[in-house]
Design a protein around this motif. Sequence first.
Motif, PDB file in Angstrom:
ATOM      1  N   PHE A   2       1.168 -23.059  22.274  1.00 53.21           N
ATOM      2  CA  PHE A   2       0.072 -22.677  21.379  1.00 53.21           C
ATOM      3  C   PHE A   2      -1.222 -23.419  21.734  1.00 53.21           C
ATOM      4  N   ARG A   3      -1.072 -24.627  22.267  1.00 49.24           N
ATOM      5  CA  ARG A   3      -2.221 -25.499  22.501  1.00 49.24           C
ATOM      6  C   ARG A   3      -3.243 -24.882  23.455  1.00 49.24           C
ATOM      7  N   ASP A   4      -2.772 -24.169  24.466  1.00 54.63           N
ATOM      8  CA  ASP A   4      -3.666 -23.718  25.539  1.00 54.63           C
ATOM      9  C   ASP A   4      -3.858 -22.200  25.591  1.00 54.63           C
ATOM     10  N   ILE A   5      -3.494 -21.500  24.540  1.00 53.41           N
ATOM     11  CA  ILE A   5      -3.593 -20.045  24.626  1.00 53.41           C
ATOM     12  C   ILE A   5      -5.044 -19.572  24.533  1.00 53.41           C
ATOM     13  N   HIS A   6      -5.310 -18.442  25.175  1.00 53.38           N
ATOM     14  CA  HIS A   6      -6.648 -17.840  25.160  1.00 53.38           C
ATOM     15  C   HIS A   6      -6.764 -16.750  24.102  1.00 53.38           C
ATOM     16  N   GLY A   7      -5.642 -16.235  23.662  1.00 56.94           N
ATOM     17  CA  GLY A   7      -5.682 -15.190  22.648  1.00 56.94           C
ATOM     18  C   GLY A   7      -4.301 -14.922  22.097  1.00 56.94           C
ATOM     19  N   ILE A   8      -4.267 -14.227  20.970  1.00 55.76           N
ATOM     20  CA  ILE A   8      -2.981 -13.877  20.362  1.00 55.76           C
ATOM     21  C   ILE A   8      -3.106 -12.507  19.696  1.00 55.76           C
ATOM     22  N   ALA A   9      -2.083 -11.702  19.855  1.00 55.28           N
ATOM     23  CA  ALA A   9      -2.029 -10.388  19.203  1.00 55.28           C
ATOM     24  C   ALA A   9      -0.830 -10.359  18.270  1.00 55.28           C
ATOM     25  N   VAL A  10      -1.029  -9.805  17.092  1.00 54.27           N
ATOM     26  CA  VAL A  10       0.051  -9.636  16.133  1.00 54.27           C
ATOM     27  C   VAL A  10       0.126  -8.150  15.778  1.00 54.27           C
ATOM     28  N   VAL A  11       1.311  -7.575  15.938  1.00 53.61           N
ATOM     29  CA  VAL A  11       1.508  -6.150  15.640  1.00 53.61           C
ATOM     30  C   VAL A  11       2.663  -6.030  14.650  1.00 53.61           C
ATOM     31  N   PRO A  12       2.364  -5.935  13.353  1.00 54.11           N
ATOM     32  CA  PRO A  12       3.430  -5.821  12.355  1.00 54.11           C
ATOM     33  C   PRO A  12       4.040  -4.419  12.366  1.00 54.11           C
ATOM     34  N   ASN A  13       5.303  -4.358  12.011  1.00 55.43           N
ATOM     35  CA  ASN A  13       5.969  -3.076  11.754  1.00 55.43           C
ATOM     36  C   ASN A  13       5.874  -2.088  12.910  1.00 55.43           C
ATOM     37  N   VAL A  14       6.225  -2.553  14.111  1.00 56.28           N
ATOM     38  CA  VAL A  14       6.355  -1.622  15.236  1.00 56.28           C
ATOM     39  C   VAL A  14       7.570  -0.750  14.957  1.00 56.28           C
ATOM     40  N   ILE A  15       7.391   0.555  14.987  1.00 56.57           N
ATOM     41  CA  ILE A  15       8.479   1.460  14.624  1.00 56.57           C
ATOM     42  C   ILE A  15       8.963   2.256  15.825  1.00 56.57           C
ATOM     43  N   LYS A  16      10.194   2.693  15.728  1.00 58.45           N
ATOM     44  CA  LYS A  16      10.780   3.535  16.765  1.00 58.45           C
ATOM     45  C   LYS A  16      10.142   4.915  16.687  1.00 58.45           C
ATOM     46  N   ALA A  17       9.631   5.370  17.824  1.00 57.87           N
ATOM     47  CA  ALA A  17       8.984   6.680  17.863  1.00 57.87           C
ATOM     48  C   ALA A  17      10.030   7.743  18.169  1.00 57.87           C
ATOM     49  N   GLY A  18      10.291   8.608  17.218  1.00 60.68           N
ATOM     50  CA  GLY A  18      11.373   9.579  17.344  1.00 60.68           C
ATOM     51  C   GLY A  18      11.182  10.591  18.449  1.00 60.68           C
ATOM     52  N   PHE A  19       9.907  10.856  18.794  1.00 61.37           N
ATOM     53  CA  PHE A  19       9.664  11.908  19.784  1.00 61.37           C
ATOM     54  C   PHE A  19       9.744  11.398  21.216  1.00 61.37           C
ATOM     55  N   VAL A  20       9.917  10.099  21.405  1.00 65.05           N
ATOM     56  CA  VAL A  20      10.070   9.543  22.755  1.00 65.05           C
ATOM     57  C   VAL A  20      11.317   8.669  22.767  1.00 65.05           C
ATOM     58  N   VAL A  21      12.248   8.975  23.646  1.00 65.94           N
ATOM     59  CA  VAL A  21      13.474   8.181  23.713  1.00 65.94           C
ATOM     60  C   VAL A  21      13.119   6.749  24.108  1.00 65.94           C
ATOM     61  N   GLY A  22      13.482   5.815  23.267  1.00 69.65           N
ATOM     62  CA  GLY A  22      13.202   4.421  23.557  1.00 69.65           C
ATOM     63  C   GLY A  22      11.770   4.005  23.339  1.00 69.65           C
ATOM     64  N   GLY A  23      10.931   4.949  22.873  1.00 65.79           N
ATOM     65  CA  GLY A  23       9.518   4.641  22.689  1.00 65.79           C
ATOM     66  C   GLY A  23       9.262   3.901  21.389  1.00 65.79           C
ATOM     67  N   ARG A  24       8.165   3.192  21.321  1.00 64.80           N
ATOM     68  CA  ARG A  24       7.780   2.452  20.135  1.00 64.80           C
ATOM     69  C   ARG A  24       6.285   2.611  19.907  1.00 64.80           C
ATOM     70  N   HIS A  25       5.870   2.387  18.658  1.00 63.00           N
ATOM     71  CA  HIS A  25       4.439   2.437  18.360  1.00 63.00           C
ATOM     72  C   HIS A  25       4.112   1.490  17.221  1.00 63.00           C
ATOM     73  N   GLY A  26       3.001   0.801  17.354  1.00 68.62           N
ATOM     74  CA  GLY A  26       2.562  -0.088  16.288  1.00 68.62           C
ATOM     75  C   GLY A  26       1.066  -0.331  16.369  1.00 68.62           C
TER      76      GLY A  26
END
Length: 213
Positions: free
Chosen positions: A37-61
Motif C-alpha cells: 500500500f505504501r508505494d502504490i500509484h492508484g487503486i480501483a474498487v469495483v463493488p458487486n461484479v456480476i456474472k454476465a449471463g450472455f457471455v460464458v465466463g464473462g463478468r461486468h462491474g
Amino acid sequence: LAASGSSAEEDERVRKSTEVLREIMDIPEQSIPPALFRDIHGIAVVPNVIKAGFVVGGRHGRGILVVRAADGSWSNPCFIELTGGSVGLQIGVQSTDVILVFKTRRSIDSIMKGKFTLGANASVAAGPVGRQVGAETDAALKAEIYSYSRSRGLFAGLSMEGAALQIDDEANEDYYSKADVKPEEILEGGVLSSRESARTFIELLARYSSAAK
C-alpha cells in the motif's frame, strides 16, 4: 452539492466502494499489506461484479479509480467499468467485490487513453494479503497491478488475466455535472468536487496511506 437525480447512482457507487475498502482494510489478517500500500500509484474498487449471463465466463462491474499525486494526496474518483475475465468467482457465487492496486503510473495512463486489458497491456498478479507481508518481500512485488477479490466474506488475491478496464464517461459527466469531462482532468485535479461521497473515500485512503508509511 446534493446529488441530482442523474448522479445519485454514481454517489451510491462511490459509497459502496468506500464500504468495500473499509471492510477489507479493517481486518489486518486479510487486508492489503502496508508494504504494498505504501508505494502504490492508484487503486480501483469495483463493488458487486456480476456474472454476465450472455457471455460464458464473462463478468461486468462498475467502480471507481483514484490516483496518488506526487505530494501523496489522492485524486477525486474517476468512474470505470470492468468487463470480461473470470475474476475468480467461486461456483455458485454471482457477485464479488474487486480491488486493483496499481504499482506504476504507466498502467493508469494507459487506462485513460482507452480500453485496457489486464495481462496484455500490463502485468497483473494475485495480490498478497495480511500483516506477514513485510518489507523483505518488496523485491518480489514485481507486477504492475495486483488484484484482489472478496466473495462470501473471503478476501484473497486472484488472477484477472484478460479482464478489461475502461473509463465510464457518462458516469463522470453525471457525477461532476460537466459535459465531456476528461479522465485526465479528474485524476490530475482539474475538476473539483464537493461531494461528501468523494471526500469520504479520499479521507479513508489517506488514513491507510499514512498508516503504511
